[in-house]
Motif scaffolding. Structure first.
Motif, mmCIF file in Angstrom:
data_model
loop_
_atom_site.group_PDB
_atom_site.id
_atom_site.type_symbol
_atom_site.label_atom_id
_atom_site.label_comp_id
_atom_site.label_asym_id
_atom_site.label_seq_id
_atom_site.Cartn_x
_atom_site.Cartn_y
_atom_site.Cartn_z
ATOM 1 N N UNK A 7 56.229 27.809 91.787
ATOM 2 C CA UNK A 7 54.920 28.452 91.746
ATOM 3 C C UNK A 7 53.854 27.452 91.321
ATOM 4 N N UNK A 8 54.202 26.532 90.449
ATOM 5 C CA UNK A 8 53.265 25.522 89.982
ATOM 6 C C UNK A 8 53.994 24.414 89.259
ATOM 7 N N UNK A 9 53.419 23.221 89.319
ATOM 8 C CA UNK A 9 54.005 22.058 88.666
ATOM 9 C C UNK A 9 52.895 21.323 87.925
ATOM 10 N N UNK A 37 60.529 18.405 91.624
ATOM 11 C CA UNK A 37 59.595 17.861 92.613
ATOM 12 C C UNK A 37 60.027 18.242 94.026
ATOM 13 N N UNK A 38 61.322 18.315 94.258
ATOM 14 C CA UNK A 38 61.830 18.691 95.585
ATOM 15 C C UNK A 38 61.519 20.137 95.958
ATOM 16 N N UNK A 39 61.121 20.961 94.991
ATOM 17 C CA UNK A 39 60.773 22.353 95.286
ATOM 18 C C UNK A 39 59.309 22.492 95.703
ATOM 19 N N UNK A 40 58.520 21.421 95.571
ATOM 20 C CA UNK A 40 57.102 21.479 95.934
ATOM 21 C C UNK A 40 56.978 21.629 97.440
ATOM 22 N N UNK A 48 48.860 20.884 88.857
ATOM 23 C CA UNK A 48 47.952 20.670 87.739
ATOM 24 C C UNK A 48 48.182 19.263 87.211
ATOM 25 N N UNK A 49 47.175 18.705 86.552
ATOM 26 C CA UNK A 49 47.289 17.385 85.946
ATOM 27 C C UNK A 49 46.874 17.497 84.488
ATOM 28 N N UNK A 59 42.942 21.112 87.210
ATOM 29 C CA UNK A 59 43.524 21.789 88.361
ATOM 30 C C UNK A 59 42.629 22.942 88.697
ATOM 31 N N UNK A 60 42.927 23.413 89.596
ATOM 32 C CA UNK A 60 44.011 23.848 90.435
ATOM 33 C C UNK A 60 43.979 23.006 91.713
ATOM 34 N N UNK A 61 45.104 22.389 92.008
ATOM 35 C CA UNK A 61 45.261 21.585 93.209
ATOM 36 C C UNK A 61 46.399 22.167 94.032
ATOM 37 N N UNK A 62 46.442 21.817 95.298
ATOM 38 C CA UNK A 62 47.510 22.266 96.183
ATOM 39 C C UNK A 62 48.095 21.051 96.873
#
Length: 65
Positions: A7-9, A37-40, A48-49, A59-62
């Motif tokens: 859902x988010x990283x 990371x492989x689930x992105x 987010x950073x 964030x919010x980034x995609x």
């Protein structure tokens, strides 16, 4: 590989790496987080950073690629 997506990283940076993350549009994580990371998924996973130096969440980034 599973069809489930994260859902988010949250990725991390410091003041020293913040500008580089944005100028290159590139973030990273230690190898131990590779399964996460492989689930992105492009256009589906929210990113987010977190700046450890300022304690600010950006964030919010995609994911685009």
């Amino acid at each position: 590989m599973s069809d489930e997506t994260a859902a988010g990283v949250i990725f991390g940076c410091t003041n020293a790496t913040y500008d580089e993350c944005f100028s290159l549009a590139l973030v990273g994580m230690p190898d131990k987080y590779l399964p996460l990371v492989n689930t992105i998924r492009r256009k589906k996973t929210l990113l987010f950073l977190f700046n450890y130096s300022t304690r600010q969440l950006h964030g919010l980034y995609v994911a685009t690629t």
